[in-house]
Design a protein around this motif. Sequence first.
Motif, PDB file in Angstrom:
ATOM      1  N   LEU A  53      -8.356  19.466  -5.301  1.00  0.00           N
ATOM      2  CA  LEU A  53      -7.904  18.052  -5.216  1.00  0.00           C
ATOM      3  C   LEU A  53      -6.745  17.776  -5.816  1.00  0.00           C
ATOM      4  O   LEU A  53      -5.945  16.789  -5.335  1.00  0.00           O
ATOM      5  CB  LEU A  53      -9.146  17.160  -5.844  1.00  0.00           C
TER       6      LEU A  53
ATOM      7  N   TYR B 245     -13.522  14.125  -7.176  1.00  0.00           N
ATOM      8  CA  TYR B 245     -13.195  13.160  -6.439  1.00  0.00           C
ATOM      9  C   TYR B 245     -13.782  11.853  -6.878  1.00  0.00           C
ATOM     10  O   TYR B 245     -13.135  10.889  -6.879  1.00  0.00           O
ATOM     11  CB  TYR B 245     -13.853  13.466  -5.064  1.00  0.00           C
ATOM     12  N   GLU B 246     -14.753  12.004  -7.666  1.00  0.00           N
ATOM     13  CA  GLU B 246     -15.419  10.618  -8.205  1.00  0.00           C
ATOM     14  C   GLU B 246     -14.806  10.367  -9.549  1.00  0.00           C
ATOM     15  O   GLU B 246     -14.381   9.226  -9.797  1.00  0.00           O
ATOM     16  CB  GLU B 246     -17.017  11.038  -8.632  1.00  0.00           C
TER      17      GLU B 246
ATOM     18  N   THR C 273     -11.705  10.877 -10.237  1.00  0.00           N
ATOM     19  CA  THR C 273     -10.226  10.295 -10.234  1.00  0.00           C
ATOM     20  C   THR C 273     -10.166   9.069  -9.216  1.00  0.00           C
ATOM     21  O   THR C 273      -9.406   8.400  -9.337  1.00  0.00           O
ATOM     22  CB  THR C 273      -9.587  11.302  -9.539  1.00  0.00           C
ATOM     23  N   ARG C 274     -11.707   8.411  -8.930  1.00  0.00           N
ATOM     24  CA  ARG C 274     -11.617   7.239  -8.097  1.00  0.00           C
ATOM     25  C   ARG C 274     -10.749   6.177  -8.603  1.00  0.00           C
ATOM     26  O   ARG C 274     -10.233   5.442  -7.879  1.00  0.00           O
ATOM     27  CB  ARG C 274     -13.170   6.976  -8.221  1.00  0.00           C
TER      28      ARG C 274
END
Length: 218
Positions: A100, A51-52, A54-55
């Motif tokens: 994700l 998640y981080e 792909t920010r």
Amino acid sequence: MPDIFHPSDVPSLHLVNHPLIQHKLTIMRMKETGTKEFRELLSEISMLMAYEITRDFPLRDVEIETPVAPCCGKMLEGKKLGIVPILRAGLGMLDGILMLVPAARVGHIGLYRDPETLAPVEYYAKLPSGVEDRTLIVPDPMLATGGSASAALALLKEKGAKNIILMCLVSAPEGVRRVAADHPDVPIYVAAVDECLNSHGYIVPGLGDAGDRIFGTL
Ligand code: PRP
Ligand code: URA
């Protein structure tokens, strides 16, 4: 003598130390934690790290119609992401990332560390097509001497990859410095930078042999 390491001295290093990640990593480090829980936690942390990572992925505008009205939405730009775990232990991070980014393409690089020399030995490589046009995430839980990660990144570059991100759970200063020196263009995401390596090349305090703990081969 512990290595004095300042993460801010390495421009390509990103320390992802969200409280949930730190909590889960502490449980993984405990020697009592069994294979099932270790695997689950690694998967959960991998999802949080992805998640981080792909920010800042680029987006493109798309014209769509909702049941109510036309509108302009955003979708990820470019070719589908590639995920290239370093076997074996990198496999333990794959499912969490795929949760994700389920449409990602998956390659594999087989490397093991010679127990005597600690040098990486390549035994397998199979990559998705078009690596030159994809962003590739390379997961491996442990970045110790950095030999395995550096060799995997070199192999991907030889095949034409230009946009690669290394994703590790626990690192040692030696490994971070090695990869940053060999591949300054590759962002390195880690959840922890530990103290040092021991005389067998294990990260201290680390979590032991990641592959053995994931696959129950201790
Ligand atoms: C571990 C780990 C990394 C490597 C790190 O793999 O998963 O790939 O060691 O060490 P390095 O930074 O000093 O190269 P290992 O060789 O134990 O193989 P495995 O994943 O098959 O267990
Ligand atoms: N590989 C592991 O699995 N653990 C270490 O601490 C170092 C290399």
